[in-house]
Design a protein around this motif. Structure first.
Motif, short mmCIF file in Angstrom:
data_model
loop_
_atom_site.label_atom_id
_atom_site.label_comp_id
_atom_site.label_asym_id
_atom_site.label_seq_id
_atom_site.Cartn_x
_atom_site.Cartn_y
_atom_site.Cartn_z
N SER A 187 41.44 -5.40 -2.19
CA SER A 187 41.56 -4.00 -2.58
C SER A 187 41.92 -3.13 -1.38
O SER A 187 42.74 -2.21 -1.48
N THR A 188 41.32 -3.43 -0.23
CA THR A 188 41.64 -2.68 0.99
C THR A 188 43.11 -2.82 1.35
O THR A 188 43.79 -1.84 1.68
N GLN A 233 45.40 -0.81 -0.96
CA GLN A 233 45.38 0.64 -0.73
C GLN A 233 46.05 1.04 0.58
O GLN A 233 46.73 2.06 0.65
N LEU A 234 45.86 0.23 1.63
CA LEU A 234 46.33 0.62 2.96
C LEU A 234 47.82 0.38 3.18
O LEU A 234 48.51 1.21 3.79
N ARG A 274 41.94 -10.91 7.88
CA ARG A 274 40.64 -10.37 7.48
C ARG A 274 39.67 -11.46 7.03
O ARG A 274 38.54 -11.16 6.66
N THR A 310 39.96 -7.98 11.30
CA THR A 310 39.00 -6.97 10.86
C THR A 310 37.75 -7.66 10.37
O THR A 310 37.81 -8.51 9.47
N THR A 338 34.30 -2.65 10.80
CA THR A 338 34.33 -1.61 9.77
C THR A 338 33.14 -0.66 9.83
O THR A 338 33.08 0.32 9.08
N HIS A 378 36.27 2.35 6.59
CA HIS A 378 37.15 2.46 5.44
C HIS A 378 37.25 3.90 4.96
O HIS A 378 36.34 4.71 5.17
N LEU A 405 32.22 0.16 -0.58
CA LEU A 405 33.01 1.37 -0.79
C LEU A 405 32.46 2.29 -1.87
O LEU A 405 32.81 3.47 -1.91
N LEU A 414 41.49 7.95 3.31
CA LEU A 414 42.23 6.70 3.42
C LEU A 414 43.40 6.83 4.40
O LEU A 414 43.68 5.90 5.17
N GLU A 434 42.21 6.22 7.94
CA GLU A 434 42.02 4.80 8.23
C GLU A 434 43.35 4.12 8.50
O GLU A 434 43.49 3.36 9.47
#
Length: 355
Positions: free
Chosen positions: A27-28, A31-32, A79, A103, A127, A144, A264, A336, A339
């Motif tokens: 999911s991270t 989004q990023l 990750r 990360t 994080t 995050h 989150l 976001l 980040e």
């Protein structure tokens, strides 16, 4: 950008994702990457990612053995352990011009194997401050962030409940995420079973999926609710991909985890203008400002969770005050876009222009 149109020569950052099933890490990435793609040539690699992300195919991997256009090396941002290992093999055995970034979200002592891999990274991101304390190498803390356009307060909370098929005359407390003991779902359900009979204006929502190995746990919770005669007020609504709509129907959010890497959901709730009761695990104590945007309670303490919830169910003015503060805190500290920018700055510091 379609996967077939990604030119490896123009990719300066590769983000591998070797886990097909959706997870917090996946999911991270989802989004990023679109935000980072606005600032640097970046592409994902692996299964389980939506088609709208820039993506390298497996047959393009040999192209990573050559330098990217305009730089001496490209970044490989891992990750998970298998992704770190793949980066080490590409760089140290196949001599790919790569700089390795990892990360870490883990809050436990790393195994010797994980430490071995981490020591071979060129840069490490933690994080949270708690996560950083478990690392034996220099690292940068980048917490995050949340998409404030997706997660925002409801213009009318009762209407937000109505469109989901909920009773607009009720106030709702929620607990979202995987349904399992680790997530403390039972602490939320047991608290609600005890408290709701004395608070007829409140109901509860459990949103999330129980995987097969945790199905019996979920069934037991539903049975407890049924025995208490509260099946119409403690609702198990399953997994939803539009979870932001469910946050907007809440007046209170509960994060009762027994263990968490980062977590989150408190940020998602605060961005939605909802105060949070959270256990002191993961990064929760760094996200929730105790007494200002919510309450931090001890881990695995049913009495503490129940006592805190009891206070909120009786104090709507406290809910309004802390909900407003939560939105302001996320806006100031956990966007976001912030980040994404900080991670890109790590990438840029590793990539040396090629003359």
């Amino acid at each position: 950008m379609a996967a077939s149109r990604v030119d490896p020569k123009q990719v300066l950052v590769v983000v591998p994702n070797f886990k097909k099933r959706l997870s917090g890490v996946t999911s991270t990435i989802i989004q990023l990457v679109p935000l980072q793609a606005q600032k640097i040539g970046i592409a994902t690699l692996g299964p389980g990612l939506p088609d709208h992300l820039p993506k390298l195919t497996w047959w393009q991997v040999p192209a990573l053995l050559k330098r990217p256009q305009g730089a001496a090396a490209r970044v490989w941002h891992a990750r998970r352990n298998p992704e770190m290992l793949a980066g080490v093999v590409l760089r140290d055995i196949l001599r790919a011009p790569l700089k390795l970034v990892f990360t870490s979200a883990s809050q436990r002592r790393h195994t010797r194997w994980t430490k071995f891999l981490i020591r071979r990274m060129d840069a490490v991101i933690a994080t949270s401050r708690k996560t950083a304390a478990y690392l034996d190498v220099p690292n940068t803390v980048i917490m995050h962030g949340i998409d404030l356009e997706r997660f925002h307060p409801a213009a009318d909370r009762a209407e937000a409940a109505r469109v989901l098929g909920l009773d607009p005359g009720q106030l709702y407390a929620g607990c979202f995420g995987r349904v399992r003991r680790q997530k403390g779902t039972d602490l939320f359900v047991d608290s609600m079973i005890d408290l709701l009979p004395s608070h007829p204006g409140w109901s509860a929502i459990v949103a999330g999926r129980a995987t097969p190995e945790h199905r019996a746990f979920e069934d037991d919770l539903k049975a407890r609710v049924a025995r208490a005669g509260l099946s119409d007020r403690i609702l198990f609504v399953g997994e939803h991909h539009d979870i932001e709509r469910w946050y907007r129907a809440l007046s209170l959010y509960v994060a009762p985890q027994r263990w968490e890497g980062f977590g989150l959901t408190p940020l998602e709730a605060m961005a939605s203008g909802v105060p949070v009761v959270a256990t002191d695990v993961g990064a929760f104590s760094e996200l929730v400002e105790d007494g200002v945007t919510g309450t931090i309670v001890p881990r695995d303490d049913l009495a503490a969770v129940k006592a805190s919830l009891s206070t909120y169910l009786k104090k709507l003015d406290l809910i309004a005050y802390q909900g407003k503060n939560g939105r302001a805190r996320v806006t100031s500290h956990f966007q976001l876009s912030g980040e994404a920018e900080r991670i890109v700055s790590i990438y840029e510091g590793l990539i040396r222009p090629w003359p």
